[in-house]
Design a protein around this motif. Structure first.
Motif, PDB file in Angstrom:
ATOM      1  N   GLN A   6       0.664  -1.367  -0.013  1.00  0.00           N
ATOM      2  CA  GLN A   6       0.104  -0.075   0.098  1.00  0.00           C
ATOM      3  C   GLN A   6       0.923   1.230  -0.025  1.00  0.00           C
ATOM      4  OE1 GLN A   6      -2.836  -1.802   3.118  1.00  0.00           O
ATOM      5  NE2 GLN A   6      -3.704   0.170   2.108  1.00  0.00           N
ATOM      6  N   SER A  22      -3.421   3.805  -2.914  1.00  0.00           N
ATOM      7  CA  SER A  22      -3.195   2.631  -3.880  1.00  0.00           C
ATOM      8  C   SER A  22      -2.880   1.430  -3.090  1.00  0.00           C
ATOM      9  CB  SER A  22      -1.913   3.192  -4.611  1.00  0.00           C
ATOM     10  OG  SER A  22      -1.788   2.287  -5.612  1.00  0.00           O
ATOM     11  N   CYS A  23      -3.295   0.424  -3.702  1.00  0.00           N
ATOM     12  CA  CYS A  23      -3.108  -0.987  -3.131  1.00  0.00           C
ATOM     13  C   CYS A  23      -2.679  -1.781  -4.249  1.00  0.00           C
ATOM     14  CB  CYS A  23      -4.421  -1.514  -2.580  1.00  0.00           C
ATOM     15  SG  CYS A  23      -4.282  -3.096  -1.996  1.00  0.00           S
ATOM     16  N   SER A  24      -1.620  -2.481  -4.077  1.00  0.00           N
ATOM     17  CA  SER A  24      -1.267  -3.533  -5.118  1.00  0.00           C
ATOM     18  C   SER A  24      -1.348  -4.985  -4.518  1.00  0.00           C
ATOM     19  CB  SER A  24       0.289  -3.394  -5.603  1.00  0.00           C
ATOM     20  OG  SER A  24       0.380  -2.202  -6.104  1.00  0.00           O
ATOM     21  N   SER A  27       0.221 -11.018  -6.404  1.00  0.00           N
ATOM     22  CA  SER A  27       0.153 -11.584  -7.970  1.00  0.00           C
ATOM     23  C   SER A  27      -0.889 -12.604  -7.949  1.00  0.00           C
ATOM     24  CB  SER A  27       1.775 -11.973  -8.198  1.00  0.00           C
ATOM     25  OG  SER A  27       1.440 -12.270  -9.357  1.00  0.00           O
ATOM     26  N   GLN A  68     -10.708  -0.413  -9.773  1.00  0.00           N
ATOM     27  CA  GLN A  68      -9.634  -1.395  -9.865  1.00  0.00           C
ATOM     28  C   GLN A  68      -9.116  -1.408 -11.390  1.00  0.00           C
ATOM     29  OE1 GLN A  68     -10.827  -5.408  -9.443  1.00  0.00           O
ATOM     30  NE2 GLN A  68      -8.897  -6.068  -8.335  1.00  0.00           N
ATOM     31  N   ASN A  71      -4.785  -4.796 -14.050  1.00  0.00           N
ATOM     32  CA  ASN A  71      -3.668  -5.511 -13.517  1.00  0.00           C
ATOM     33  C   ASN A  71      -4.081  -5.907 -11.778  1.00  0.00           C
ATOM     34  OD1 ASN A  71      -3.281  -3.089 -12.114  1.00  0.00           O
ATOM     35  ND2 ASN A  71      -1.232  -2.866 -12.710  1.00  0.00           N
ATOM     36  N   ARG A  73      -4.743  -3.885  -9.507  1.00  0.00           N
ATOM     37  CA  ARG A  73      -4.401  -2.835  -8.773  1.00  0.00           C
ATOM     38  C   ARG A  73      -5.424  -2.048  -8.411  1.00  0.00           C
ATOM     39  NH1 ARG A  73      -2.347   2.530  -8.430  1.00  0.00           N
ATOM     40  NH2 ARG A  73      -2.610   2.800 -10.764  1.00  0.00           N
ATOM     41  N   SER A  93      -6.217  -8.362  -0.319  1.00  0.00           N
ATOM     42  CA  SER A  93      -6.408  -9.007  -1.448  1.00  0.00           C
ATOM     43  C   SER A  93      -6.776 -10.516  -1.153  1.00  0.00           C
ATOM     44  CB  SER A  93      -5.134  -8.776  -2.361  1.00  0.00           C
ATOM     45  OG  SER A  93      -4.279  -9.778  -2.018  1.00  0.00           O
TER      46      SER A  93
END
Lengths: 115, 112
Positions: A6, A22-24, A27, A68, A71, A73, A93
């Motif tokens: 984050q 932002s949040c990734s 994978s 969203q 990808n 994110r 996630s």
């Protein structure tokens, strides 16, 4: 695998401004959920995104929005900030594999302070 | 609606003693229950979950929880507390709206 990340970790804004967090996700995870944590209200669900679509929404005013990307994110936006929006915002996630629950992995959070 | 409650805001225990952090639930159907821990300035870390199966669930860092259907409880336990266990603990239930409903949290302090 890298965990949920984050950005930023800390943020200071003034009343009336807007903010984007932002949040990734991990994978391969396609579900991203956002939670707000405050001392008074505890941990509350904001919304969940899956495949670029908001799938569920908690009980928050329209000033709170998200999106969203392809990808997976995700970004969360809060407009017209109020003092009460000061909180730790957590992103989680999940793989959303179709089981009746979706295991959630949390990021470290973004600490938002509204002055 | 699915919900959980944590009746204690604060639990203090001496190092080496057993600890219990309480959680009760209210759900329709089969509950999916979770325990998370939060250390200062950190996110939530998963400890354990109950989905189906054995009522005694073993998790990370020596923690375990017992699912009790008749008492609608899911208390977190550890046989011997460590000072490093001091943290904020959250019980949670998976809701039908694809998210977690969290309890209000219990702050555990382990006294050396």
């Amino acid at each position: 695998k890298a965990g949920v990340t984050q950005t930023p970790r800390y943020l200071i804004k003034t009343r009336g401004q807007q903010v984007t967090l932002s949040c990734s996700p991990i994978s391969g995870h396609r579900s991203v959920s956002w939670y707000q944590q405050t001392p008074g209200q505890g941990l509350q669900f904001l919304f969940e995104y899956f495949s670029e679509t908001q799938r569920n929404k908690g009980n928050f005013p329209g000033r709170f929005s998200g999106r969203q990307f392809s990808n997976s994110r995700s970004e969360m936006n809060v407009s017209t900030l109020e003092l009460g929006d000061s909180a730790l915002y957590l992103c989680a996630s999940g793989p959303s594999t179709g089981r009746s629950y979706n295991e959630q992995f949390f990021g470290p959070g973004t600490r938002l302070t509204v002055l | 609606a699915q919900s959980v409650a944590q009746p204690e805001d604060q639990v203090n225990v001496a190092e080496g003693n057993p600890l219990t952090v309480k959680c009760t639930y209210s759900v329709s159907g089969n509950p999916y229950l979770f325990w998370y821990v939060q250390y200062p300035n950190r996110g939530l870390q998963f400890l354990l979950k109950y989905i189906t199966g054995d009522n005694l669930v073993k998790g990370s860092y020596g923690f375990e929880a017992e699912f009790n259907k008749s008492q609608t409880s899911f208390h977190l336990k550890k046989p011997s507390a460590l000072v490093s266990d001091s943290a904020l603990y959250f019980c949670a239930v998976w809701t039908g709206a694809n998210n977690l409903f969290f309890g209000t949290g219990t702050r555990l302090t382990v006294i050396p």
